[in-house]
Design a protein around this motif. Structure first.
Motif, short mmCIF file in Angstrom:
data_model
loop_
_atom_site.label_atom_id
_atom_site.label_comp_id
_atom_site.label_asym_id
_atom_site.label_seq_id
_atom_site.Cartn_x
_atom_site.Cartn_y
_atom_site.Cartn_z
N GLN B 695 -31.54 1.51 6.46
CA GLN B 695 -32.18 2.95 6.06
C GLN B 695 -32.96 2.56 4.80
O GLN B 695 -32.72 3.05 3.93
CB GLN B 695 -31.41 4.17 6.07
N ASN B 696 -33.98 1.53 5.18
CA ASN B 696 -34.54 0.86 4.00
C ASN B 696 -35.91 1.63 3.82
O ASN B 696 -36.78 1.24 2.58
CB ASN B 696 -34.76 -0.51 4.12
N GLY B 697 -36.35 2.52 4.42
CA GLY B 697 -37.77 3.40 4.13
C GLY B 697 -38.97 2.44 4.79
O GLY B 697 -39.93 3.05 4.84
N PHE B 698 -38.60 1.14 5.27
CA PHE B 698 -39.70 0.50 5.89
C PHE B 698 -39.79 0.88 7.43
O PHE B 698 -38.97 0.71 8.27
CB PHE B 698 -39.68 -1.01 5.67
N VAL B 699 -41.03 1.53 7.92
CA VAL B 699 -41.09 2.03 9.08
C VAL B 699 -41.22 0.85 10.06
O VAL B 699 -40.66 1.36 11.01
CB VAL B 699 -42.45 3.06 9.10
N ARG B 700 -41.60 -0.21 9.67
CA ARG B 700 -41.39 -1.48 10.53
C ARG B 700 -40.16 -1.84 10.96
O ARG B 700 -39.93 -2.16 12.18
CB ARG B 700 -42.03 -2.61 9.89
N SER B 701 -39.20 -1.60 10.07
CA SER B 701 -37.92 -2.07 10.31
C SER B 701 -37.31 -1.03 11.20
O SER B 701 -36.42 -1.64 12.20
CB SER B 701 -36.78 -2.07 9.09
N TYR B 702 -37.66 0.37 10.94
CA TYR B 702 -37.18 1.29 12.28
C TYR B 702 -37.62 0.88 13.48
O TYR B 702 -36.94 0.84 14.54
CB TYR B 702 -37.61 2.50 11.78
N ALA B 703 -38.84 0.42 13.58
CA ALA B 703 -39.74 0.12 14.76
C ALA B 703 -38.77 -1.09 15.54
O ALA B 703 -38.41 -1.39 16.66
CB ALA B 703 -40.97 -0.25 14.65
N LEU B 704 -38.46 -1.90 14.41
CA LEU B 704 -37.79 -3.32 15.09
C LEU B 704 -36.36 -2.91 15.53
O LEU B 704 -36.11 -3.27 16.80
CB LEU B 704 -37.37 -4.22 13.81
N LEU B 707 -37.15 -1.54 19.07
CA LEU B 707 -37.35 -2.71 19.88
C LEU B 707 -36.01 -3.53 20.30
O LEU B 707 -35.74 -4.07 21.31
CB LEU B 707 -38.04 -3.79 19.09
#
Lengths: 106, 720, 175
Positions: B695-704, B707
């Motif tokens: 849960q690092n706050g980077f929206v891209r990691s959530y998207a990753l 995926l």
């Protein structure tokens, strides 16, 4: 004659490219555009399936097209709001690097 | 009382009134309990007397009904009590000639004493400065009448036992009526100790009664009188002996026989009407009634009868000798009561049930008369004492008196303006009362003559009948009783001379005043009964009224004719005794502070009489001291040192400490459960530490991760 | 290999190429322009699939209106490129690998279950476009009237929302 699967496969490739764009780009505008690309990929699949259905039954069928119509309309609304948000974020932070918008973390 | 119904055939009569024997006194009691505080003393006393009188009326009607019914036993079932297995106990009233006789005595004498008590307690509560207790006294009295009625009307040994315990309770309450005083009105626990002594001694007797009851139920299968008596014939002889002997222990407790008589003299701590009613006329005769009621049991075992007769006879003589050496007017009468109870027990022990019951009745009359007269004497002396003390105070210490009065009020009681405590019950403080209290004097004379067995008073007839029966079958008993009769006449004569003749030995006696009518009128009634009571059962052909009457219940007995030899000996001895007593006490009246003239010639024998043959002290050494020592030992060594210090503190506490500290706390809890819980917490912390990195706050990691999920699902679909 | 298939493959290559172009352009303006090209290509696909109305909508709404809006915002904010260092260096290769796997998997799934009889021919030249359009309109305004109206409300709400978000509050300092 082109098998419907070719269209779907193309749609999948475009979708994947869009997804990759969301993942690797840090400019929220480009991420937004990638999302639009993904929507388009899905639209293409809708229309292709609709056409395939029409040919198989021989009856005129507009479900796929009308769905795409709605998607376009919703996309337009989404873009309007989304761009407004980006502008607002820029006005607040003087920056729109998506990696700096990470205050929502555990 | 809607549940009343017949248990056996009843023809007419007033049997339906039976429950009111108990409920009439209870009603009076309840009225006084609830409203007593608002009524004045006269109303309270009237209500209580009416309640008791109602019981008397019911008794009369029941006796009348029994006679109409030709003496048939009527059993009136009021309520179910205990039904368990083969044990069927009901609250049933047993109405026959024996129980109605007892009812008449109890309620009749009881009512007279109620009336007397109105006058007596009026003054008593004032001398003690406790006016509020007037009401309580009558509540207890009514409760006693109710309990006594349950006792005599019960149809089973258990019902009888309920009343037995009830009267024991009332006795306890009334002996300890002035529980914070001693008999002289000083602040002390003497009265309350006397009450406890009576209660505990009676417990010993009740223990015997209960054992008898258990044996009875175990071997005879019932508590109901008729069923028990029917089963006697088939039961082993030893069992019947055991039952009767254990029952005798109960009798000895309640009727003050050797060895359990010691409570009765101390019971004189109660107000005098109580001594008259409970400790002379009625309650103490319960034991005699019990044996009479159990006649079929006792009649089947002559050994037991002999023991009972001997116990009674020895008690009669023993107590009579003690009475000779007493100085307290009530103590003399108390030992006299024990002695006379010994006569009755001896009589019923010999199988002379009618004689026993006859003496029970006459004794109730004249002993109540004597006690109440003694109460009148005591109060008269008390009045004289107070009048004189006030007079003196006015004259001499006008100022001092005020202070004294204050002090007196502070202490709540405490009689005296001047130091020494005056004992209004001590015969050495009396003398010459025949002039100041003439009515009481004549009443006392009648009671004394009746008790001494002088012709033609009631006591003569009843005592003579007992002696006659004894002379026929039990010579040892006869001689013991005759000797007792001699002493009886002697100590009564001594009392008369000391109290009423000679000169007043104290100022109080000089100023003594006669009692009011409310007290003397009941005494007159009792005096009449003491004179004519003998007519109930005259030893002449056709005059055995009581014998016939009780014959309905006890079986017809042949009335014995008057034996002139027996009657002559006893009367002669009585007259001689009175003459000796005149010689000693009447001819040369006691002077103030003079020692008893018997002390010199008799020496240590008189010292023994004076000190009750040291029986209390003997019990103290033989029973109470070892008992205390054992209690001390049990408490100190067994309970405290062994159980508390060793078993509880060392063994159990140590084991518990070890288990809780080492085994459970350290190893199980701390090293087991705690460790596991802590490990669980640590592991959770560690895992969540890992997880939060996701849960690092980077929206891209959530998207990753989304995926990744898509890829995995598709992979699953492919490789499915 | 039929002409249809050649056209399809060529167009596909163009679409993929423009998509990748959009993805890898450093300048956001170029990305937007690549995307416009991509949308046009997709519009051609729609024509091939006999959906002229959708094709026109695609060009006007998407390639036209929306992308112009994008370009406008890019240029307004001046964020053609972002120069700050990458906060998630491991994200890029991982995402690439996953995307490749996704492409492989999906294409494999689709083609492995291909049904040969489900092919699409190019639309007939004789097909009357107006007839088709009329029928689609009938369908839209009869069968899909409620979603249509809801979409209109959605657009209205979006418009209001966009205005509210970007509106300069009174008294607020101009940035």
């Amino acid at each position: 004659m082109i098998p419907v699967d070719y269209y779907v496969a193309l749609s999948a490739v475009l979708f994947s490219i869009g997804a990759l764009g969301v993942l690797i780009r840090r400019n929220p505008l480009i991420i937004f555009m990638s999302i639009e690309l993904m929507l388009n990929a899905a639209n293409l699949a809708f229309v292709a399936f609709g056409r395939s259905h029409e040919i198989q039954t021989g009856e005129p069928f507009f479900g796929g097209q009308i769905f795409v119509f709605f998607v376009i309309a919703v996309a337009a609304a989404e873009v309007a709001v989304g761009l407004a948000l980006i502008v607002e974020i820029f006005k607040t932070k003087k920056n729109i690097n998506i990696d700096e918008l990470n205050s929502l973390k555990g | 009382m809607t549940a009343m119904h017949f248990s056996e055939t009843v023809t007419g009569g007033f049997f339906f009134l039976a429950p009111w024997l108990v409920f009439a006194p209870l009603t009076g009691l309840l009225i006084n309990v609830i409203f007593g505080k608002r009524f004045n003393e006269r109303t309270v006393g009237t209500i209580a007397s009416l309640a008791s009188g109602a019981a008397f009326v019911v008794s009369v009607l029941l006796a009348y009904s029994v006679s109409l019914n030709h003496g048939e036993v009527v059993r009136w079932r009021l309520a179910e009590w205990i039904h368990i297995g083969t044990l069927h106990l009901d609250w049933t009233f047993r109405i026959d000639s024996l129980s109605t006789t007892m009812m008449l005595v109890v309620s009749g004498v009881g009512t007279l004493i109620h009336i007397y008590a109105i006058g007596y307690m009026h003054e008593d509560v004032r001398f003690k400065h406790e006016e509020g207790r007037f009401n309580r006294f009558f509540i207890y009295l009514n409760l006693f009448i109710a309990a006594m009625m349950i006792l005599v009307s019960g149809d089973s040994y258990m019902m009888l036992f309920v009343g037995w315990e009830g009267v024991g309770l009332c006795s306890f309450l009334l002996i300890g009526f002035w529980y914070e005083f001693d008999t002289l009105g000083r602040s002390s626990w003497a009265n309350s100790n006397a009450a406890k002594k009576a209660f505990i001694t009676n417990r010993v007797g009740d223990f015997g009664f209960l054992i008898a009851g258990f044996l009875m139920f175990w071997y005879l299968g019932s508590f109901q009188f008729d069923e028990v008596f029917a089963a006697v014939a088939a039961a082993p002889q030893e069992i019947i002996v055991a039952i009767t002997i254990f029952m005798l222990i109960g009798v000895a407790g309640k009727s003050a026989q050797i060895p359990l008589y010691i409570w009765l003299p101390d019971a004189m701590a109660g107000p005098t009407p109580v001594s008259a009613l409970i400790h002379a006329a009625t309650m103490v005769t319960a034991g005699v009634y019990l044996i009479t009621r159990s006649a079929p049991l006792y009649s089947s075992v002559p050994e037991a009868q002999y023991i009972v007769a001997m116990v009674g006879a020895i008690t009669a003589l023993f107590a009579a000798t003690i009475a000779v050496g007493q100085y307290d007017i009530k103590k003399v009468l108390a030992y006299s009561t024990i002695s006379q109870l010994g006569f009755m027990v001896a009589a019923v022990g010999m199988g002379a049930y009618v004689a026993g019951m006859f003496h029970l009745m006459t004794h109730a009359f004249f002993k109540a008369l004597l006690f109440l007269s003694a109460g009148s004497v005591i109060l008269g002396l008390e009045r004289g004492h107070h009048a004189h003390a006030h007079h003196a105070a006015h004259d001499d210490h006008g100022k001092k008196k005020k202070e004294g009065k204050k002090k007196e009020e502070q202490h709540g009681h405490g009689d005296e303006d001047h130091g020494e405590v005056f004992d209004p019950g001590d015969m050495r403080n009396m003398g010459g009362l025949r002039k100041t209290m003439p009515v009481t004097f004549w009443l006392y004379i009648i009671g004394t003559l009746a008790l001494a067995g002088i012709f033609p008073f009631a006591g003569f007839w009843s005592k003579d009948e007992i002696l006659l029966d004894a002379s026929l079958h039990y010579p040892a008993v006869y001689w013991l009783l005759t000797a007792a009769a001699f002493f009886t006449a002697f100590y009564m004569g001594r009392q008369i001379w000391m109290v009423f003749f000679g000169q007043a030995r104290t100022d109080a006696a000089k100023h003594a005043e006669e009692s009011p009518k409310v007290m003397t009128v009941p005494l007159m009634v009792l005096a009449v009964l003491s004179v004519v009571g003998g007519a109930l059962n005259l030893p002449f052909e056709g005059f055995h009224n009581l014998g016939h009457w009780l014959g309905h219940t006890l079986g017809e007995v042949e009335g014995l004719p008057l034996n002139l030899q027996v009657a002559g000996i006893s009367t002669a001895l009585a007259l001689i005794a009175i003459l000796i007593s005149w010689f000693l006490y009447g001819r040369n009246p006691l002077k103030t502070g003079q020692i008893d003239p018997l002390k010199k010639p008799l020496g240590f024998v008189f010292t023994g009489m004076e000190n009750k043959w040291f029986v209390d002290e003997g019990y103290g050494v033989l029973i109470i001291k070892p008992f205390k020592w054992i209690s001390q030992f049990l408490a100190d060594v067994i309970d405290w040192r062994f159980w508390h210090d060793f078993v509880h503190e060392t063994v159990i506490l140590g084991a518990y400490n070890w288990i809780s500290n080492s085994a459970l706390n350290e190893y199980t809890d701390q090293k087991g459960i705690d460790a596991f819980a802590n490990w669980l917490g640590t592991a959770t912390q560690w895992i969540s530490g890992l997880m939060r990195k996701v849960q690092n706050g980077f929206v891209r990691s959530y998207a990753l991760s989304v995926l990744l999920g898509v890829v995995l699902i598709l992979g699953y679909l492919i490789f499915k | 290999m039929t002409s249809d298939l050649i056209v399809f493959l060529v167009l596909s290559l163009v679409a993929i190429a423009t998509a990748l172009g959009m993805l890898f352009s450093r300048n956001a303006v170029y990305s937007a322009l690549f995307l416009v090209l991509n949308f046009v290509t997709v519009a051609v696909f729609y024509l091939l699939l006999g959906a002229p109305f959708i094709a026109m909508s695609q060009i006007t709404v998407y390639a036209g209106a929306i992308m112009v809006l994008f370009l406008f915002v890019i240029m307004l904010l001046g964020v053609e490129s972002i120069s700050s260092p990458n906060a998630l260096p491991w994200q890029r290769p991982l995402a690439a690998i996953l995307s490749v796997i996704l492409v492989v998997e999906s294409v494999y799934l689709i083609l492995s279950r291909a049904q040969p009889d489900m092919s699409i021919a190019s639309p007939d030249a004789s097909l009357n476009t107006m007839d088709s359009l009329r029928e689609m309109a009938m369908s839209l305004f009869n069968n899909y009237l409620l979603p249509f109206e809801i979409t209109s409300i959605l657009l209205l709400v979006a418009m209001v929302g966009a205005i509210v978000l970007t509106k300069q509050e009174k008294g607020e300092q101009k940035s």
